[in-house]
Write a protein that holds these residues in place. Structure first.
Motif, PDB file in Angstrom:
ATOM      1  N   PHE A  24       0.802  -1.212   0.000  1.00 43.36           N
ATOM      2  CA  PHE A  24       0.000   0.000   0.000  1.00 43.36           C
ATOM      3  C   PHE A  24       0.841   1.272   0.000  1.00 43.36           C
ATOM      4  CE2 PHE A  24      -2.993  -3.212   1.507  1.00 43.36           C
ATOM      5  CZ  PHE A  24      -4.052  -2.966   0.649  1.00 43.36           C
ATOM      6  N   ALA A  25       2.176   1.153  -0.088  1.00 44.62           N
ATOM      7  CA  ALA A  25       3.050   2.322  -0.146  1.00 44.62           C
ATOM      8  C   ALA A  25       2.827   3.106  -1.438  1.00 44.62           C
ATOM      9  CB  ALA A  25       4.501   1.901  -0.018  1.00 44.62           C
ATOM     10  N   LYS A  26       2.591   2.405  -2.538  1.00 44.01           N
ATOM     11  CA  LYS A  26       2.354   3.053  -3.824  1.00 44.01           C
ATOM     12  C   LYS A  26       1.086   3.901  -3.774  1.00 44.01           C
ATOM     13  CE  LYS A  26       1.528   1.934  -8.680  1.00 44.01           C
ATOM     14  NZ  LYS A  26       1.323   0.842  -9.635  1.00 44.01           N
ATOM     15  N   ILE A  27       0.050   3.384  -3.138  1.00 46.68           N
ATOM     16  CA  ILE A  27      -1.197   4.132  -3.008  1.00 46.68           C
ATOM     17  C   ILE A  27      -0.968   5.385  -2.175  1.00 46.68           C
ATOM     18  CG2 ILE A  27      -3.490   4.067  -1.923  1.00 46.68           C
ATOM     19  CD1 ILE A  27      -3.829   1.288  -2.997  1.00 46.68           C
ATOM     20  N   ALA A  28      -0.147   5.289  -1.143  1.00 48.83           N
ATOM     21  CA  ALA A  28       0.138   6.450  -0.303  1.00 48.83           C
ATOM     22  C   ALA A  28       0.843   7.545  -1.094  1.00 48.83           C
ATOM     23  CB  ALA A  28       0.987   6.035   0.887  1.00 48.83           C
ATOM     24  N   SER A  29       1.718   7.148  -2.028  1.00 48.92           N
ATOM     25  CA  SER A  29       2.425   8.156  -2.822  1.00 48.92           C
ATOM     26  C   SER A  29       1.531   8.748  -3.911  1.00 48.92           C
ATOM     27  CB  SER A  29       3.685   7.555  -3.440  1.00 48.92           C
ATOM     28  OG  SER A  29       3.353   6.559  -4.389  1.00 48.92           O
ATOM     29  N   HIS A  30       0.610   7.973  -4.452  1.00 47.50           N
ATOM     30  CA  HIS A  30      -0.275   8.467  -5.515  1.00 47.50           C
ATOM     31  C   HIS A  30      -1.404   9.335  -4.966  1.00 47.50           C
ATOM     32  CE1 HIS A  30       0.768   5.394  -8.897  1.00 47.50           C
ATOM     33  NE2 HIS A  30       1.821   5.972  -8.384  1.00 47.50           N
ATOM     34  N   PHE A  31      -1.821   9.063  -3.748  1.00 49.19           N
ATOM     35  CA  PHE A  31      -2.930   9.797  -3.140  1.00 49.19           C
ATOM     36  C   PHE A  31      -2.469  10.340  -1.786  1.00 49.19           C
ATOM     37  CE2 PHE A  31      -4.623   6.414  -5.805  1.00 49.19           C
ATOM     38  CZ  PHE A  31      -5.444   7.131  -6.653  1.00 49.19           C
ATOM     39  N   PRO A  32      -1.725  11.459  -1.776  1.00 47.47           N
ATOM     40  CA  PRO A  32      -1.144  11.962  -0.530  1.00 47.47           C
ATOM     41  C   PRO A  32      -2.164  12.489   0.477  1.00 47.47           C
ATOM     42  CG  PRO A  32      -0.677  13.452  -2.352  1.00 47.47           C
ATOM     43  CD  PRO A  32      -1.340  12.243  -2.933  1.00 47.47           C
ATOM     44  N   THR A  33      -3.404  12.737   0.058  1.00 45.51           N
ATOM     45  CA  THR A  33      -4.406  13.235   1.001  1.00 45.51           C
ATOM     46  C   THR A  33      -5.033  12.119   1.836  1.00 45.51           C
ATOM     47  OG1 THR A  33      -6.117  13.133  -0.695  1.00 45.51           O
ATOM     48  CG2 THR A  33      -4.978  15.233  -0.416  1.00 45.51           C
ATOM     49  N   LEU A  34      -4.697  10.862   1.525  1.00 43.19           N
ATOM     50  CA  LEU A  34      -5.202   9.752   2.343  1.00 43.19           C
ATOM     51  C   LEU A  34      -4.547   9.808   3.717  1.00 43.19           C
ATOM     52  CD1 LEU A  34      -5.314   6.620   0.017  1.00 43.19           C
ATOM     53  CD2 LEU A  34      -7.223   7.880   0.952  1.00 43.19           C
ATOM     54  N   ILE A  35      -5.353   9.699   4.743  1.00 42.42           N
ATOM     55  CA  ILE A  35      -4.830   9.747   6.104  1.00 42.42           C
ATOM     56  C   ILE A  35      -4.606   8.345   6.639  1.00 42.42           C
ATOM     57  CG2 ILE A  35      -5.331  10.474   8.464  1.00 42.42           C
ATOM     58  CD1 ILE A  35      -6.966  12.782   7.152  1.00 42.42           C
ATOM     59  N   SER A  36      -5.589   7.466   6.447  1.00 45.38           N
ATOM     60  CA  SER A  36      -5.452   6.125   7.003  1.00 45.38           C
ATOM     61  C   SER A  36      -6.201   5.096   6.167  1.00 45.38           C
ATOM     62  CB  SER A  36      -5.984   6.086   8.439  1.00 45.38           C
ATOM     63  OG  SER A  36      -7.382   6.271   8.440  1.00 45.38           O
ATOM     64  N   LEU A  37      -5.778   3.852   6.309  1.00 46.78           N
ATOM     65  CA  LEU A  37      -6.445   2.702   5.706  1.00 46.78           C
ATOM     66  C   LEU A  37      -6.808   1.731   6.822  1.00 46.78           C
ATOM     67  CD1 LEU A  37      -4.158   1.734   2.672  1.00 46.78           C
ATOM     68  CD2 LEU A  37      -6.328   2.914   2.569  1.00 46.78           C
ATOM     69  N   ASP A  38      -7.971   1.152   6.739  1.00 48.49           N
ATOM     70  CA  ASP A  38      -8.382   0.093   7.657  1.00 48.49           C
ATOM     71  C   ASP A  38      -8.357  -1.214   6.872  1.00 48.49           C
ATOM     72  OD1 ASP A  38      -8.858   1.881   9.783  1.00 48.49           O
ATOM     73  OD2 ASP A  38     -10.845   2.340   8.974  1.00 48.49           O
ATOM     74  N   VAL A  39      -7.419  -2.094   7.197  1.00 48.93           N
ATOM     75  CA  VAL A  39      -7.254  -3.359   6.487  1.00 48.93           C
ATOM     76  C   VAL A  39      -7.659  -4.486   7.432  1.00 48.93           C
ATOM     77  CG1 VAL A  39      -5.639  -4.869   5.291  1.00 48.93           C
ATOM     78  CG2 VAL A  39      -5.341  -2.403   5.160  1.00 48.93           C
ATOM     79  N   THR A  40      -8.581  -5.325   6.986  1.00 50.97           N
ATOM     80  CA  THR A  40      -9.025  -6.476   7.769  1.00 50.97           C
ATOM     81  C   THR A  40      -8.793  -7.743   6.962  1.00 50.97           C
ATOM     82  OG1 THR A  40     -10.757  -5.110   8.751  1.00 50.97           O
ATOM     83  CG2 THR A  40     -10.957  -7.491   9.036  1.00 50.97           C
ATOM     84  N   ILE A  41      -8.046  -8.677   7.544  1.00 49.50           N
ATOM     85  CA  ILE A  41      -7.779  -9.960   6.902  1.00 49.50           C
ATOM     86  C   ILE A  41      -8.592 -11.018   7.629  1.00 49.50           C
ATOM     87  CG2 ILE A  41      -6.025 -11.653   6.282  1.00 49.50           C
ATOM     88  CD1 ILE A  41      -3.971  -9.363   6.391  1.00 49.50           C
ATOM     89  N   THR A  42      -9.430 -11.718   6.881  1.00 50.26           N
ATOM     90  CA  THR A  42     -10.320 -12.731   7.449  1.00 50.26           C
ATOM     91  C   THR A  42     -10.090 -14.056   6.743  1.00 50.26           C
ATOM     92  OG1 THR A  42     -11.973 -10.988   7.748  1.00 50.26           O
ATOM     93  CG2 THR A  42     -12.741 -13.246   7.959  1.00 50.26           C
TER      94      THR A  42
END
Length: 118
Positions: A24-42
């Motif tokens: 998810f580092a690539k997404i952070a660089s492409h969309f710098p206004t993102l503050i947080s991601l909630d990831v759930t693995i089930t």
């Protein structure tokens, strides 16, 4: 960007955290206004499901990836989230463009009447 990682019937180890951060580092660089991601693995019925949720520019964006193996499920969720964020970004940019004014097309009959044919 902060990533909140949780597991349901899955042990979240350091290697899993590191893999999620790398993906998810690539997404952070492409969309710098993102503050947080909630990831759930089930894990249910022998299949891993990775669900990612975030807020982007006032809208909730979510993506889900499933696979019998955890790593491809994370990759699928990453790819779907990237596509959803690009779609949302496109919607926001489309709203900023000036819309053309609708004009009634000139009718050929009216143009002929105005012409001096003598």
């Amino acid at each position: 960007m902060k990533i909140n990682l949780s597991g349901h019937h899955v042990d979240v180890t350091d290697s899993v955290k590191q893999h999620v951060d790398e993906k998810f580092a690539k997404i952070a660089s492409h969309f710098p206004t993102l503050i947080s991601l909630d990831v759930t693995i089930t894990k249910e019925h022998g299949e891993f499901e990775v669900e990612v949720r975030t807020n982007y520019e006032g809208a909730s964006v979510a993506a889900k990836g499933t696979d019998p193996v955890m790593w491809p499920a994370i990759a699928a969720a990453n790819k779907k989230l990237d596509a959803a964020l690009k779609h949302r970004k496109g919607q926001l940019k489309a709203d900023k463009h000036a819309k053309p004014d609708v004009t009634a097309p000139e009718i050929a009959y009216e143009k002929v009447q105005e012409m001096n044919l003598n």
